[in-house]
Design an enzyme around this catalytic site. Sequence first.
Site, PDB file in Angstrom:
ATOM      1  CG  ASN A   4      -1.717   1.295   1.135  1.00 34.48           C
ATOM      2  OD1 ASN A   4      -1.831   2.226   0.113  1.00 34.48           O
ATOM      3  ND2 ASN A   4      -1.898   1.692   2.356  1.00 34.48           N
ATOM      4  CE  LYS A   6       0.403   3.779   5.224  1.00 36.43           C
ATOM      5  NZ  LYS A   6      -0.038   3.616   6.041  1.00 36.43           N
ATOM      6  CG  HIS A  90      -5.585   1.878   4.978  1.00 39.77           C
ATOM      7  ND1 HIS A  90      -5.051   2.901   6.294  1.00 39.77           N
ATOM      8  CD2 HIS A  90      -4.879   1.226   5.098  1.00 39.77           C
ATOM      9  CE1 HIS A  90      -3.611   2.620   5.910  1.00 39.77           C
ATOM     10  NE2 HIS A  90      -3.689   1.677   5.316  1.00 39.77           N
ATOM     11  CD  GLU A  92      -3.085   5.816   6.502  1.00 40.72           C
ATOM     12  OE1 GLU A  92      -2.233   5.957   5.308  1.00 40.72           O
ATOM     13  OE2 GLU A  92      -1.992   5.483   7.890  1.00 40.72           O
ATOM     14  CD  GLU A 162      -3.781  -2.611   7.482  1.00 40.66           C
ATOM     15  OE1 GLU A 162      -2.087  -2.584   6.573  1.00 40.66           O
ATOM     16  OE2 GLU A 162      -4.099  -2.138   7.410  1.00 40.66           O
ATOM     17  N   GLY A 168       2.850   2.425  10.467  1.00 45.03           N
ATOM     18  CA  GLY A 168       3.579   3.149  10.288  1.00 45.03           C
ATOM     19  C   GLY A 168       4.005   3.773  11.691  1.00 45.03           C
ATOM     20  CB  SER A 208       5.223  -2.029  11.838  1.00 43.51           C
ATOM     21  OG  SER A 208       4.236  -1.004  11.246  1.00 43.51           O
TER      22      SER A 208
HETATM   23  C1  PEP Z   1      -1.056   0.403   5.543  1.00 39.56           C
HETATM   24  O1  PEP Z   1      -0.931   1.074   5.362  1.00 39.56           O
HETATM   25  O2  PEP Z   1      -1.544  -0.768   5.013  1.00 39.56           O
HETATM   26  C2  PEP Z   1       0.341  -0.163   6.469  1.00 39.56           C
HETATM   27  C3  PEP Z   1       0.084  -1.179   7.588  1.00 39.56           C
HETATM   28  O3  PEP Z   1       1.911  -0.073   7.078  1.00 39.56           O
HETATM   29  P1  PEP Z   1       3.002   0.262   7.732  1.00 39.56           P
HETATM   30  O4  PEP Z   1       3.967  -0.858   7.124  1.00 39.56           O
HETATM   31  O5  PEP Z   1       3.865   0.830   7.012  1.00 39.56           O
HETATM   32  O6  PEP Z   1       2.404   0.045   9.111  1.00 39.56           O
END
Ligand code: PEP
Length: 244
Positions: A4, A6, A90, A92, A162, A168, A208
């Site tokens: 992803n 973003k 997601h 976000e 998630e 992040g 992460s």
């Molecule tokens: C994501 O954006 O879905 C995500 C898991 O980000 P990160 O791997 O940076 O934590």
Amino acid sequence: MAGNWKMYKTAGETTAFFEKILPLVALSTHCDIVIAAPFVNLPAAVAAAAGSRVEVGAQNLYWAKEGAYTGEVSGPMLSAIGCRWVIIGHSERRQYFGETEETVLKRTKAALEHGLRPIVCVGERLKERESGNTDQVLQTQFEGGIAGLSEAEFAKVTIAYEPVWAIGTGKTATPDMAADAHRFLRGLVSAKYGAEAASRTRILYGGSVKPDNVKGLMAQPEIDGALVGGASLDAASFATIVNF
Ligand code: PEP
């Protein structure tokens, strides 16, 4: 294994990324590989990925086919340019753009109607985990955002667990914590769609995921793959994750 991106990368950077990663994953037949790029970079991503094992996804879509919805992008538009996947719900989008269970379900149905494979995200916030409400949150998100699909629709859905506190932040759920949440989600799938559907369902872990922790996560039989944010921006790093 899905990346992803973003709101990162220009079209030129998108092409350069694919040039680097394609040789590194050319023999990676053990999984589907998806890069979810910003809308404007999707044509560059589709062109660069042509003939490879990497498929391209969007990070959102609107549920109407077309209409007076300034700034939105529809399922038919994404399908027409060769986009095959779409991330929906997601955290976000839930946190900053008013995404709700109801809109997650509408987007998921629209994606399926137009031949896109949805990756539907669920996950608890830190407060919710700390107050012991993780299962309750996952159940509410599953029931409101996913369980309204028919069996045939659900068969094409990938779920991404998630935990919001791990996205992040560099804090990863331990493999056991992630597996517990996946097991709980699979139980919800089983109760709604049956045991066979539950064992077929792919549940990705996201939060992460990095080259140095992917092996431990993927060693859990409950974890079918990863949704990767930050570490998917670098071709070598994402290739290492794909080839865990
Ligand atoms: C994501 O954006 O879905 C995500 C898991 O980000 P990160 O791997 O940076 O934590």
